[in-house]
Design an enzyme around this catalytic site. Structure first.
Site, PDB file in Angstrom:
ATOM      1  N   LYS A 198       0.853  -1.186   0.000  1.00 31.89           N
ATOM      2  CA  LYS A 198       0.000   0.000   0.000  1.00 31.89           C
ATOM      3  C   LYS A 198       0.889   1.235   0.000  1.00 31.89           C
ATOM      4  CE  LYS A 198      -3.521   2.401   2.699  1.00 31.89           C
ATOM      5  NZ  LYS A 198      -4.484   2.295   3.793  1.00 31.89           N
ATOM      6  N   LYS A 251      -2.331  -1.489  -3.758  1.00 39.69           N
ATOM      7  CA  LYS A 251      -3.156  -0.300  -3.666  1.00 39.69           C
ATOM      8  C   LYS A 251      -2.295   0.950  -3.729  1.00 39.69           C
ATOM      9  CE  LYS A 251      -6.078   1.954  -0.365  1.00 39.69           C
ATOM     10  NZ  LYS A 251      -6.409   2.064   1.001  1.00 39.69           N
TER      11      LYS A 251
HETATM   12  C1  PBG Z   1      -7.323   3.277   5.773  1.00 37.65           C
HETATM   13  C2  PBG Z   1      -7.651   3.181   4.330  1.00 37.65           C
HETATM   14  C3  PBG Z   1      -7.503   4.153   3.328  1.00 37.65           C
HETATM   15  C4  PBG Z   1      -8.034   3.596   2.171  1.00 37.65           C
HETATM   16  C5  PBG Z   1      -8.448   2.316   2.490  1.00 37.65           C
HETATM   17  N1  PBG Z   1      -8.190   2.074   3.827  1.00 37.65           N
HETATM   18  C6  PBG Z   1      -7.033   5.547   3.388  1.00 37.65           C
HETATM   19  C7  PBG Z   1      -5.661   5.870   3.777  1.00 37.65           C
HETATM   20  O1  PBG Z   1      -4.782   5.016   3.913  1.00 37.65           O
HETATM   21  O2  PBG Z   1      -5.465   7.070   3.988  1.00 37.65           O
HETATM   22  C8  PBG Z   1      -8.125   4.289   0.847  1.00 37.65           C
HETATM   23  C9  PBG Z   1      -9.199   3.806  -0.057  1.00 37.65           C
HETATM   24  C10 PBG Z   1      -9.534   4.713  -1.182  1.00 37.65           C
HETATM   25  O3  PBG Z   1      -8.888   5.750  -1.426  1.00 37.65           O
HETATM   26  O4  PBG Z   1     -10.501   4.383  -1.877  1.00 37.65           O
HETATM   27  N2  PBG Z   1      -6.032   3.014   6.157  1.00 37.65           N
HETATM   28 ZN    ZN Z   2      -5.513   3.689   8.300  1.00 35.23          ZN
END
Ligand code: PBG
Ligand code: ZN
Length: 327
Positions: A198, A251
């Site tokens: 991520k 992601k």
């Molecule tokens: C939480 C999380 C996030 C997303 C999914 N889980 C946001 C982040 O890490 O700030 C993003 C999902 C999206 O942008 O559709 N940790």
């Molecule tokens: Zn988070």
């Protein structure tokens, strides 16, 4: 006789094109994200994500029925609690909003797979994905104390009936800690889908509006990955596999197609891609302006994820895609 090879021979008829198509998107590939908020009969559209709503639990249940009827196998739940604090109480409390929504959906639509996002950023007053040292304004989350909260959160979610735990906080050792927490609470059969690779991405902007989870100071670069790194994704997935992950996620998706491919090549676990909020917002904005053909652009993008090697796609376009696939 030139040329001998004419690839166009196989493109001359729609049925022939269909016969030789290598990658096909199906409804079974889709996972639909939903945002649960306290209250009743409440639905508020997210400004930067047309068609996506914050929903009270009763509305989440209605939505879950619709998703199930469209043939989509799973949802992933995010929660926006009434109150936020430094201990992220709303994440791990038995009455937390995601736990309530999970229970209600599993009761109303038992055959729909309920995945839950396991992170703390929606529940902490500062918006970071874990514990901070008191007075810390840098956003350097304390790793190991955060693992304890994540364990508690996953167990509460499993107790509420969640089918798959999806930790997204990018803490070191989070898969192992959650596995251990689930196993010792008797949930050894609940799989973990790790947000393994991520990245620290600007594409999460609209999600942070939807989940009210933007960090109040600092940013997430001390825990999420640097967009310049590719090999590091392989290190992250190797660790998560060793710690017991059942599925892996990459992601965001669009700017990271190479990572999806490399992760798929490197493992035999199912791989998911998260087609994130900013990717959705860009398509919606262009479509609402009449600048692109939304259906064709979305289907091309989702098929592209399949071609890159994903088995599963988390996408806010899931309901639309399921409808388009029916025709
Ligand atoms: C939480 C999380 C996030 C997303 C999914 N889980 C946001 C982040 O890490 O700030 C993003 C999902 C999206 O942008 O559709 N940790
Ligand atoms: Zn988070």
């Amino acid at each position: 006789m030139f040329p001998t090879h004419r690839p166009r021979r196989l493109r001359n008829h729609p049925q022939l094109r269909r016969m030789v198509r290598e990658n096909i998107l199906t409804t079974s590939d889709l996972i639909y994200p939903l945002f649960a908020v306290p209250g009743e009969a409440f639905a508020k559209e997210v400004t930067s994500m047309p068609g996506v709503y914050q929903l009270s639990v009763d509305k989440i249940v209605e939505e879950a029925k619709e998703v199930y009827d469209l043939g989509i196998p799973a949802i992933i739940l995010f929660g926006i609690p009434a109150d936020k604090d430094t201990d992220a109480t709303g994440a791990w409390h038995d009455c937390g909003i995601v736990q309530q929504a999970t229970e209600a959906v599993k009761k109303a639509v038992p055959d729909l797979i309920v995945m839950v996002d396991t992170c703390l950023c929606e529940y902490t007053s500062h918006g970071h994905c874990g514990y901070l040292e008191v007075g810390d304004l840098s956003g350097r989350v304390l790793n190991d104390p955060t693992l304890e909260l994540l364990k508690k959160t996953a167990v509460a979610q499993a107790k509420a009936g969640a089918d798959i735990i999806a930790p997204s906080g990018m803490m070191d050792g989070f898969v192992g800690a959650i596995r251990q927490g689930l196993d010792s609470a008797g949930f050894e059969d609940i799989p973990i889908m790790s947000y393994a690779a991520k990245y620290a991405s600007a594409y999460y902007g609209p999600f942070r509006d939807a989940a009210d989870s933007a960090p109040q100071f600092g940013d997430r670069r001390t825990y999420q990955m640097d967009p310049g790194n590719g090999k590091e994704a392989l290190k992250e997935i190797a660790l998560d596999i060793a710690e017991g992950a059942d599925m892996l996620m990459v992601k965001p998706a669009l700017a990271y197609m190479d990572i999806i491919w490399r992760v798929k090549e490197a493992t035999n676990l199912p791989v998911a891609a998260y087609n994130v909020s900013g990717e959705y917002a860009m398509v919606k904005a262009a479509a609402l302006n009449g600048w692109i053909d939304e259906e064709r652009v979305v289907m091309e993008t989702l098929t592209g994820f399949k071609r890159a090697g994903t088995d599963l796609i988390l996408t806010y376009h899931a309901k639309d895609a399921a409808r388009w696939l029916q025709n």
